[in-house]
Design a protein around this motif. Structure first.
Motif, PDB file in Angstrom:
ATOM      1  N   ARG A  69       0.752  -1.397   0.008  1.00  0.00           N
ATOM      2  CA  ARG A  69      -0.104  -0.126   0.143  1.00  0.00           C
ATOM      3  C   ARG A  69       1.064   1.181  -0.218  1.00  0.00           C
ATOM      4  NH1 ARG A  69      -5.221   1.705   2.025  1.00  0.00           N
ATOM      5  NH2 ARG A  69      -5.016   3.585   2.966  1.00  0.00           N
ATOM      6  N   ILE A  70       0.581   2.234  -0.893  1.00  0.00           N
ATOM      7  CA  ILE A  70       1.214   3.451  -1.177  1.00  0.00           C
ATOM      8  C   ILE A  70       0.724   4.503   0.253  1.00  0.00           C
ATOM      9  CG2 ILE A  70       1.753   5.556  -2.309  1.00  0.00           C
ATOM     10  CD1 ILE A  70       1.434   3.679  -4.618  1.00  0.00           C
ATOM     11  N   PRO A  71       1.751   4.773   0.872  1.00  0.00           N
ATOM     12  CA  PRO A  71       1.248   5.731   1.807  1.00  0.00           C
ATOM     13  C   PRO A  71       1.098   7.009   1.158  1.00  0.00           C
ATOM     14  CG  PRO A  71       3.549   5.445   2.089  1.00  0.00           C
ATOM     15  CD  PRO A  71       3.074   4.607   1.143  1.00  0.00           C
ATOM     16  N   GLY A  72      -0.039   7.680   1.996  1.00  0.00           N
ATOM     17  CA  GLY A  72      -0.551   9.013   1.340  1.00  0.00           C
ATOM     18  C   GLY A  72      -1.261   8.733   0.083  1.00  0.00           C
ATOM     19  N   ILE A  73      -1.704   7.751  -0.401  1.00  0.00           N
ATOM     20  CA  ILE A  73      -2.704   7.694  -1.436  1.00  0.00           C
ATOM     21  C   ILE A  73      -4.021   8.319  -1.229  1.00  0.00           C
ATOM     22  CG2 ILE A  73      -3.848   5.353  -0.674  1.00  0.00           C
ATOM     23  CD1 ILE A  73      -2.583   6.023  -4.244  1.00  0.00           C
ATOM     24  N   GLU A  74      -4.452   8.401  -0.111  1.00  0.00           N
ATOM     25  CA  GLU A  74      -5.734   9.050   0.310  1.00  0.00           C
ATOM     26  C   GLU A  74      -5.512  10.622   0.258  1.00  0.00           C
ATOM     27  OE1 GLU A  74      -4.060   7.409   2.713  1.00  0.00           O
ATOM     28  OE2 GLU A  74      -5.514   5.412   2.599  1.00  0.00           O
ATOM     29  N   VAL A  75      -4.421  10.992   0.502  1.00  0.00           N
ATOM     30  CA  VAL A  75      -4.168  12.347   0.351  1.00  0.00           C
ATOM     31  C   VAL A  75      -4.143  13.005  -1.301  1.00  0.00           C
ATOM     32  CG1 VAL A  75      -2.190  14.404   0.662  1.00  0.00           C
ATOM     33  CG2 VAL A  75      -2.845  12.750   2.411  1.00  0.00           C
ATOM     34  N   ILE A  76      -3.398  11.873  -2.037  1.00  0.00           N
ATOM     35  CA  ILE A  76      -3.451  12.204  -3.422  1.00  0.00           C
ATOM     36  C   ILE A  76      -4.857  12.264  -3.875  1.00  0.00           C
ATOM     37  CG2 ILE A  76      -2.852  11.200  -5.792  1.00  0.00           C
ATOM     38  CD1 ILE A  76      -0.180  10.268  -4.131  1.00  0.00           C
ATOM     39  N   LEU A  77      -5.674  11.031  -3.687  1.00  0.00           N
ATOM     40  CA  LEU A  77      -7.054  11.208  -3.920  1.00  0.00           C
ATOM     41  C   LEU A  77      -7.984  12.268  -3.528  1.00  0.00           C
ATOM     42  CD1 LEU A  77      -7.728   7.409  -3.689  1.00  0.00           C
ATOM     43  CD2 LEU A  77      -7.594   8.479  -5.548  1.00  0.00           C
ATOM     44  N   MET A  78      -7.730  12.583  -2.365  1.00  0.00           N
ATOM     45  CA  MET A  78      -8.421  13.766  -1.879  1.00  0.00           C
ATOM     46  C   MET A  78      -7.991  15.159  -2.815  1.00  0.00           C
ATOM     47  SD  MET A  78      -8.430  15.419   1.932  1.00  0.00           S
ATOM     48  CE  MET A  78      -6.633  16.084   1.702  1.00  0.00           C
ATOM     49  N   ILE A  79      -6.925  15.318  -2.889  1.00  0.00           N
ATOM     50  CA  ILE A  79      -6.374  16.396  -3.748  1.00  0.00           C
ATOM     51  C   ILE A  79      -7.207  16.232  -4.848  1.00  0.00           C
ATOM     52  CG2 ILE A  79      -4.438  17.493  -4.862  1.00  0.00           C
ATOM     53  CD1 ILE A  79      -2.914  16.826  -2.510  1.00  0.00           C
TER      54      ILE A  79
END
Length: 170
Positions: A1-11
Motif C-alpha cells: 500500500r502506498i502511503p498517502g494515497i488518500e491524500v493524493i485522491l483527496m487532492i
C-alpha cells in the motif's frame, strides 16, 4: 500500500470542480468567439436599416443564443440604467477578456467620437473575425494527429504505473 494515497485522491477529487469550471469557461469563450462574427453582421444590418446602436445591440441580445445573448443583453441593460455606451462596452471587455471584443469596442468608440460609418466597420471586423475563426479551425484540424499523439504519450506512463501496480502489487 502506498502511503498517502488518500491524500493524493483527496487532492484529485477536490480539484474536480475547479477543473470543471475551467473547462466550462474555455468552452463558453470559444462559443462566444464562434458567434461573434454573426452578431456583428446582425448589428451591422440593424445599423444599415436605421436602428440606433443600442437598439441594434438589443436585437443581437434578442435574436442570438447564449453566451452572446447574455453579454449583449448586459450592455443593453447597463445603457438602459444610465451608463454610457463606452462604459458598458468597457465593462463587457472586462467581463469577457477576448482580444477580438476589445478591438470591436475600441472601433465603436472611435467611430462614435469621430463620426463615420459604424456599419462598414462592423462588416470589416466581422469579416476579419470570420477569417480568424476559419484559420483556427484549419490549424486545429491539421494538428489533431500531433495532439492525440501527445495525449497518448503523456497518458501511457501513468496508465502503465497503475496497471503494473494492480497486476504486480508485491
Amino acid at each position: 500500500r502506498i502511503p498517502g494515497i488518500e491524500v493524493i485522491l483527496m487532492i484529485l477529487f477536490a480539484s474536480i470542480p475547479f477543473i470543471y469550471l475551467h473547462i466550462r469557461v474555455i468552452l463558453n469563450k470559444n462559443k462566444f468567439i464562434e458567434q461573434f462574427p454573426e452578431a456583428l453582421d446582425l448589428l451591422s444590418r440593424a445599423l444599415r436599416s436605421g436602428h440606433a446602436f443600442t437598439s441594434g445591440m438589443a436585437m443581437v441580445a434578442h435574436h442570438m443564443e447564449a453566451p452572446i445573448k447574455n453579454k449583449f443583453g448586459a450592455i443593453v441593460g447597463e445603457v438602459n440604467f444610465g451608463l454610457s455606451v463606452r462604459d458598458a462596452l468597457m465593462n463587457m471587455c472586462d467581463r469577457v477578456q477576448i482580444t477580438d471584443l476589445r478591438f470591436f469596442a475600441v472601433a465603436v468608440m472611435i467611430q462614435n467620437e469621430t463620426g463615420g460609418n459604424v456599419a462598414e466597420v462592423m462588416d470589416n471586423i466581422g469579416r476579419i473575425l470570420r477569417e480568424r475563426v476559419t484559420f483556427r479551425r484549419e490549424v486545429k484540424t491539421l494538428t489533431a494527429e500531433g495532439r492525440m499523439s501527445a495525449v497518448i504519450l503523456i497518458g501511457l506512463p501513468i496508465f502503465m504505473f497503475f496497471y503494473l501496480y494492480g497486476v504486480n502489487y508485491d
